[in-house]
Design an enzyme around this catalytic site. Structure first.
Site, PDB file in Angstrom:
ATOM      1  N   VAL A  98       9.579  44.262  24.000  1.00  0.00           N
ATOM      2  CA  VAL A  98       8.178  44.729  24.160  1.00  0.00           C
ATOM      3  C   VAL A  98       7.828  45.851  23.353  1.00  0.00           C
ATOM      4  CG1 VAL A  98       6.414  45.581  25.858  1.00  0.00           C
ATOM      5  CG2 VAL A  98       8.205  44.032  26.644  1.00  0.00           C
ATOM      6  N   CYS A  99       6.847  45.907  22.641  1.00  0.00           N
ATOM      7  CA  CYS A  99       6.547  47.026  21.587  1.00  0.00           C
ATOM      8  C   CYS A  99       7.476  47.170  20.580  1.00  0.00           C
ATOM      9  CB  CYS A  99       6.102  48.112  22.624  1.00  0.00           C
ATOM     10  SG  CYS A  99       5.239  49.625  21.719  1.00  0.00           S
TER      11      CYS A  99
END
Length: 232
Positions: A98-99
């Site tokens: 994520v990210c």
């Protein structure tokens, strides 16, 4: 189904807790949070998080997830963490992030030739590790599933539930969590007002140089040693 998150200092807690809340509700799910020691780890919003297992004792993940956050800068140049990720990724069914967690996977040599996404402000740096940046909220390439910035981790989790158990199970979890976003607009570079984007870019400028130095160092390390193939 063993779900394993890398937990580290100064991560963005929503990168981890958002998808964890969704994935933990899958049938047969077991969720663990791994770090070097079993002691509280401070996130970037001063919320302390407690690992459930050490890196050394962590079980083999079916789903491996690396969240992002300020601390990813250090993780990209932590040989112990990168070696652990390579070992776990070799046996995992899904390798996810994520990210800016995708930068950590990339620094481990796992995204060479892989289509992947990241937070929009940092995604272009994936190319330094041989990855192919795709500006989308969730990207799947083989067993790799990567999510964009912070909140997209929730969407990625629902996408993964759909892949594993189908839309009915995913939608039932969505209903249980009452996940029905109604944004105010401007949450992407394309839709944000210019003055708002300039405000954000000014805010991140102080840590830009440090992270870019870390990215260059980690990318140089990728080129100087043999690594596992991305499909391993």
């Amino acid at each position: 189904m063993q779900i394993l998150f890398l937990l580290y200092p100064d991560l963005t807690q929503l990168d981890m807790t958002g998808p964890a809340q969704v994935l933990a509700r899958m049938p047969g799910a077991r969720v663990d949070f791994a770090w070097k020691q079993i002691e509280p780890v401070m996130s970037d919003c001063s919320l302390a998080l407690l690992p459930t297992v050490t890196l050394a004792d962590a079980p083999q993940a079916d789903i491996l997830c690396v969240p992002g956050g300020y601390g990813c800068t250090d993780m990209m140049n932590d040989p112990h963490v990168l070696a652990w990720l390579r070992r776990q990724a070799a046996g995992a069914t899904w390798v996810t992030s994520v990210c800016t967690g995708s930068l950590v996977l990339a620094a481990a040599g796992l995204l060479q030739g892989v289509r992947a996404t990241c937070h929009w402000a940092w995604g272009a740096q994936l190319a330094k590790f041989g990855a192919i940046f795709v500006s989308e909220r969730c990207v799947i390439d083989g067993k790799f599933m990567t999510a964009g910035g912070v909140t997209s981790g929730i969407d990625f989790a629902f996408r993964l539930v759909c892949e594993l158990f189908g839309a009915d199970v995913a939608e039932a979890i969505q209903l249980a969590l009452e996940y029905d976003p109604q944004p105010i607009g401007g949450g992407t570079p394309a839709t944000a007002r210019p003055e708002v984007r300039a405000l954000y870019e000014t805010a991140i400028a102080p840590r830009l140089a440090a992270r870019m130095a870390a990215i260059d160092s980690a990318a140089a390390a990728i080129g100087s040693q043999p690594l596992h193939a991305a499909s391993a």
